[in-house]
Design an enzyme around this catalytic site. Structure first.
Site, PDB file in Angstrom:
ATOM      1  N   LYS A 237       0.825  -1.218   0.000  1.00  0.00           N
ATOM      2  CA  LYS A 237       0.000   0.000   0.000  1.00  0.00           C
ATOM      3  C   LYS A 237       0.861   1.271   0.000  1.00  0.00           C
ATOM      4  O   LYS A 237       0.616   2.204  -0.754  1.00  0.00           O
ATOM      5  CB  LYS A 237      -0.913   0.052   1.250  1.00  0.00           C
ATOM      6  CG  LYS A 237      -1.811  -1.144   1.441  1.00  0.00           C
ATOM      7  CD  LYS A 237      -2.642  -1.027   2.715  1.00  0.00           C
ATOM      8  CE  LYS A 237      -1.857  -0.991   4.001  1.00  0.00           C
ATOM      9  NZ  LYS A 237      -1.127  -2.239   4.322  1.00  0.00           N
TER      10      LYS A 237
ATOM     11  N   ARG B 190      11.830  -5.956   3.732  1.00  0.00           N
ATOM     12  CA  ARG B 190      11.644  -4.492   3.647  1.00  0.00           C
ATOM     13  C   ARG B 190      12.747  -3.749   4.411  1.00  0.00           C
ATOM     14  O   ARG B 190      13.128  -4.130   5.506  1.00  0.00           O
ATOM     15  CB  ARG B 190      10.288  -4.113   4.215  1.00  0.00           C
ATOM     16  CG  ARG B 190      10.128  -2.594   4.326  1.00  0.00           C
ATOM     17  CD  ARG B 190       8.738  -2.150   4.602  1.00  0.00           C
ATOM     18  NE  ARG B 190       8.030  -2.920   5.581  1.00  0.00           N
ATOM     19  CZ  ARG B 190       6.705  -2.877   5.748  1.00  0.00           C
ATOM     20  NH1 ARG B 190       5.994  -2.092   4.974  1.00  0.00           N
ATOM     21  NH2 ARG B 190       6.134  -3.593   6.668  1.00  0.00           N
TER      22      ARG B 190
ATOM     23  N   ARG C 117      12.182  -2.322  10.170  1.00  0.00           N
ATOM     24  CA  ARG C 117      11.187  -2.002  11.198  1.00  0.00           C
ATOM     25  C   ARG C 117      11.124  -3.108  12.248  1.00  0.00           C
ATOM     26  O   ARG C 117      11.190  -4.282  11.917  1.00  0.00           O
ATOM     27  CB  ARG C 117       9.797  -1.832  10.537  1.00  0.00           C
ATOM     28  CG  ARG C 117       9.595  -0.462   9.950  1.00  0.00           C
ATOM     29  CD  ARG C 117       8.359  -0.342   9.099  1.00  0.00           C
ATOM     30  NE  ARG C 117       7.148  -0.948   9.624  1.00  0.00           N
ATOM     31  CZ  ARG C 117       5.963  -0.877   9.039  1.00  0.00           C
ATOM     32  NH1 ARG C 117       5.839  -0.199   7.906  1.00  0.00           N
ATOM     33  NH2 ARG C 117       4.908  -1.461   9.567  1.00  0.00           N
TER      34      ARG C 117
ATOM     35  N   ARG D 181      -8.775   1.242  10.088  1.00  0.00           N
ATOM     36  CA  ARG D 181      -8.393  -0.155  10.272  1.00  0.00           C
ATOM     37  C   ARG D 181      -9.429  -0.907  11.086  1.00  0.00           C
ATOM     38  O   ARG D 181      -9.278  -2.110  11.313  1.00  0.00           O
ATOM     39  CB  ARG D 181      -7.075  -0.201  11.035  1.00  0.00           C
ATOM     40  CG  ARG D 181      -5.865  -0.410  10.184  1.00  0.00           C
ATOM     41  CD  ARG D 181      -4.667  -0.314  11.097  1.00  0.00           C
ATOM     42  NE  ARG D 181      -3.577  -1.096  10.655  1.00  0.00           N
ATOM     43  CZ  ARG D 181      -2.571  -0.623   9.927  1.00  0.00           C
ATOM     44  NH1 ARG D 181      -2.573   0.620   9.512  1.00  0.00           N
ATOM     45  NH2 ARG D 181      -1.576  -1.406   9.615  1.00  0.00           N
TER      46      ARG D 181
ATOM     47  N   ARG E 257       0.367  -9.387  13.315  1.00  0.00           N
ATOM     48  CA  ARG E 257      -0.248  -8.318  12.505  1.00  0.00           C
ATOM     49  C   ARG E 257      -1.228  -8.895  11.491  1.00  0.00           C
ATOM     50  O   ARG E 257      -2.281  -8.314  11.227  1.00  0.00           O
ATOM     51  CB  ARG E 257       0.838  -7.500  11.791  1.00  0.00           C
ATOM     52  CG  ARG E 257       1.606  -6.612  12.759  1.00  0.00           C
ATOM     53  CD  ARG E 257       2.898  -6.104  12.160  1.00  0.00           C
ATOM     54  NE  ARG E 257       2.709  -5.218  11.039  1.00  0.00           N
ATOM     55  CZ  ARG E 257       3.645  -4.972  10.121  1.00  0.00           C
ATOM     56  NH1 ARG E 257       4.819  -5.573  10.200  1.00  0.00           N
ATOM     57  NH2 ARG E 257       3.404  -4.139   9.140  1.00  0.00           N
TER      58      ARG E 257
HETATM   59  P1  AP5 Z   1       4.960  -1.518   1.588  1.00  0.00           P
HETATM   60  O1  AP5 Z   1       4.552  -0.653   0.466  1.00  0.00           O
HETATM   61  O2  AP5 Z   1       5.828  -0.956   2.660  1.00  0.00           O
HETATM   62  O3  AP5 Z   1       3.684  -2.263   2.215  1.00  0.00           O
HETATM   63  P2  AP5 Z   1       2.473  -1.704   3.100  1.00  0.00           P
HETATM   64  O4  AP5 Z   1       1.237  -2.365   2.621  1.00  0.00           O
HETATM   65  O5  AP5 Z   1       2.502  -0.215   3.145  1.00  0.00           O
HETATM   66  O6  AP5 Z   1       2.902  -2.342   4.470  1.00  0.00           O
HETATM   67  P3  AP5 Z   1       2.919  -1.815   5.973  1.00  0.00           P
HETATM   68  O7  AP5 Z   1       3.557  -2.942   6.752  1.00  0.00           O
HETATM   69  O8  AP5 Z   1       3.549  -0.465   6.092  1.00  0.00           O
HETATM   70  O9  AP5 Z   1       1.479  -1.737   6.295  1.00  0.00           O
HETATM   71  P4  AP5 Z   1       0.885  -1.824   7.673  1.00  0.00           P
HETATM   72  O10 AP5 Z   1      -0.448  -1.457   7.249  1.00  0.00           O
HETATM   73  O11 AP5 Z   1       0.970  -3.022   8.496  1.00  0.00           O
HETATM   74  O12 AP5 Z   1       1.851  -0.881   8.542  1.00  0.00           O
HETATM   75  P5  AP5 Z   1       1.627   0.573   9.076  1.00  0.00           P
HETATM   76  O13 AP5 Z   1       2.906   1.262   9.004  1.00  0.00           O
HETATM   77  O14 AP5 Z   1       0.427   1.177   8.467  1.00  0.00           O
HETATM   78  O15 AP5 Z   1       5.697  -2.806   0.932  1.00  0.00           O
HETATM   79  C1  AP5 Z   1       6.235  -3.833   1.731  1.00  0.00           C
HETATM   80  C2  AP5 Z   1       7.566  -4.317   1.094  1.00  0.00           C
HETATM   81  O16 AP5 Z   1       7.276  -4.943  -0.153  1.00  0.00           O
HETATM   82  C3  AP5 Z   1       8.567  -3.204   0.771  1.00  0.00           C
HETATM   83  O17 AP5 Z   1       9.854  -3.680   1.016  1.00  0.00           O
HETATM   84  C4  AP5 Z   1       8.368  -2.935  -0.733  1.00  0.00           C
HETATM   85  O18 AP5 Z   1       9.570  -2.465  -1.359  1.00  0.00           O
HETATM   86  C5  AP5 Z   1       7.975  -4.308  -1.235  1.00  0.00           C
HETATM   87  N1  AP5 Z   1       7.039  -4.287  -2.351  1.00  0.00           N
HETATM   88  C6  AP5 Z   1       5.958  -3.476  -2.501  1.00  0.00           C
HETATM   89  N2  AP5 Z   1       5.303  -3.771  -3.636  1.00  0.00           N
HETATM   90  C7  AP5 Z   1       5.969  -4.816  -4.202  1.00  0.00           C
HETATM   91  C8  AP5 Z   1       5.791  -5.591  -5.380  1.00  0.00           C
HETATM   92  N3  AP5 Z   1       4.775  -5.356  -6.213  1.00  0.00           N
HETATM   93  N4  AP5 Z   1       6.671  -6.584  -5.659  1.00  0.00           N
HETATM   94  C9  AP5 Z   1       7.688  -6.841  -4.821  1.00  0.00           C
HETATM   95  N5  AP5 Z   1       7.940  -6.135  -3.695  1.00  0.00           N
HETATM   96  C10 AP5 Z   1       7.079  -5.148  -3.392  1.00  0.00           C
HETATM   97  O19 AP5 Z   1       1.234   0.281  10.603  1.00  0.00           O
HETATM   98  C11 AP5 Z   1       2.192  -0.188  11.532  1.00  0.00           C
HETATM   99  C12 AP5 Z   1       1.522  -0.294  12.906  1.00  0.00           C
HETATM  100  O20 AP5 Z   1       1.062   1.010  13.331  1.00  0.00           O
HETATM  101  C13 AP5 Z   1       0.272  -1.184  12.976  1.00  0.00           C
HETATM  102  O21 AP5 Z   1       0.612  -2.546  13.163  1.00  0.00           O
HETATM  103  C14 AP5 Z   1      -0.445  -0.584  14.212  1.00  0.00           C
HETATM  104  O22 AP5 Z   1       0.170  -0.992  15.401  1.00  0.00           O
HETATM  105  C15 AP5 Z   1      -0.180   0.906  14.042  1.00  0.00           C
HETATM  106  N6  AP5 Z   1      -1.244   1.577  13.255  1.00  0.00           N
HETATM  107  C16 AP5 Z   1      -1.103   2.180  12.038  1.00  0.00           C
HETATM  108  N7  AP5 Z   1      -2.280   2.678  11.623  1.00  0.00           N
HETATM  109  C17 AP5 Z   1      -3.180   2.384  12.585  1.00  0.00           C
HETATM  110  C18 AP5 Z   1      -4.576   2.608  12.714  1.00  0.00           C
HETATM  111  N8  AP5 Z   1      -5.290   3.231  11.758  1.00  0.00           N
HETATM  112  N9  AP5 Z   1      -5.192   2.154  13.832  1.00  0.00           N
HETATM  113  C19 AP5 Z   1      -4.501   1.531  14.819  1.00  0.00           C
HETATM  114  N10 AP5 Z   1      -3.174   1.272  14.744  1.00  0.00           N
HETATM  115  C20 AP5 Z   1      -2.520   1.702  13.637  1.00  0.00           C
END
Ligand code: AP5
Length: 218
Positions: A13, A127, A160, A88, A171
């Site tokens: 995403k 990542r 991370r 979420r 997760r």
């Molecule tokens: P990447 O683009 O980083 O993936 P992503 O979907 O953004 O993954 P996240 O882990 O950041 O999402 P998340 O939703 O768990 O974490 P967040 O930071 O929001 O891609 C991943 C990897 O794949 C990268 O290395 C990239 O290069 C590679 N890649 C991408 N596309 C590719 C492709 N097509 N082919 C090959 N490789 C590819 O949240 C973290 C924490 O924060 C949560 O667990 C929670 O504790 C808290 N949090 C955040 N938001 C909330 C909320 N709204 N409510 C409550 N808690 C929250």
């Protein structure tokens, strides 16, 4: 265009949101990045949130809703935004509707990214993130030119804390239990589009543009 990017952790995403941000000139609002920035400067909010994040649990709804409501007041969101990682939970989605209604706005499209679990685990495990601005890399699929160094701002790359195997499993479970119900929530509102996040970044980006913003393809 007011967009939500939904999908399991690590599906890609953030990578796609940054491309759409550049292409459409609308800001990516990534709640994970907001939290990691608060942790980095050691605010009380960041320290409390960090405890949930390192376990792979969600940060409580009330604080996330307040943070996003405040961010949506910023003038750069007037032409649209990409919510990446919010909502979420159903209470977050309901609160978002209320905040936007109060501003005379609404969500135009919800894009849900899907991929197989082993693809997702591989993406999270490899990542690496740049310390200065959160630019996203992958050791195999999207490596930096110089190992360990961001191509864009030369800052060091790090893994991370929540990209370790035990936290990844937690997760994924949290996503299934608390975030998947959002699919039915947005399907019922007629703004939901699911796309496959399997394949190359560029290929997914083209599918995404066609689904989220056909007008910019001209
Ligand atoms: P990447 O683009 O980083 O993936 P992503 O979907 O953004 O993954 P996240 O882990 O950041 O999402 P998340 O939703 O768990 O974490 P967040 O930071 O929001 O891609 C991943 C990897 O794949 C990268 O290395 C990239 O290069 C590679 N890649 C991408 N596309 C590719 C492709 N097509 N082919 C090959 N490789 C590819 O949240 C973290 C924490 O924060 C949560 O667990 C929670 O504790 C808290 N949090 C955040 N938001 C909330 C909320 N709204 N409510 C409550 N808690 C929250």
């Amino acid at each position: 265009m007011n967009l939500i990017f939904l999908g399991p952790p690590g599906v890609g995403k953030g990578t796609q949101a940054r491309l759409i941000e550049r292409r459409m000139g609308i800001p990516q609002i990534a709640t994970g990045d907001i939290l990691r920035a608060a942790i980095a400067v050691k605010t009380p909010f960041g320290e409390a949130a960090g405890r949930y994040m390192s376990r792979g649990d969600l940060v409580p709804d009330a604080v996330m809703i307040e943070a996003v409501a405040e961010r949506l007041q910023q003038p750069d969101t007037v032409g649209g935004f990409i919510l990446d990682g919010f909502p979420r939970t159903i209470p977050q989605a309901e609160a978002l509707d209320a905040v936007l209604a109060g501003m005379g706005r609404r969500i135009d499209r919800v894009i849900a990214f899907g991929a197989a679990e082993d693809t997702i685990v591989r993406r999270m495990s490899g990542r690496r993130i740049c310390r200065a601005s959160g630019h996203i890399y992958h050791l195999d699929s999207n490596p930096p030119t110089t190992p360990g160094v961001c191509d864009i701002d030369a800052s060091p790359l790090y893994q991370r804390d929540d990209d370790r195997p035990e936290t990844i499993r937690r997760r994924m479970q949290v996503y299934r239990e608390q975030s998947e119900p959002l699919i039915a929530f947005y399907q019922a509102r007629g703004v939901y589009t699911a796309i496959s996040a399997e394949g190359e970044i560029e290929e997914i980006y083209q599918t995404l543009l066609a689904a989220a913003a056909p007008q910019v393809l001209g």
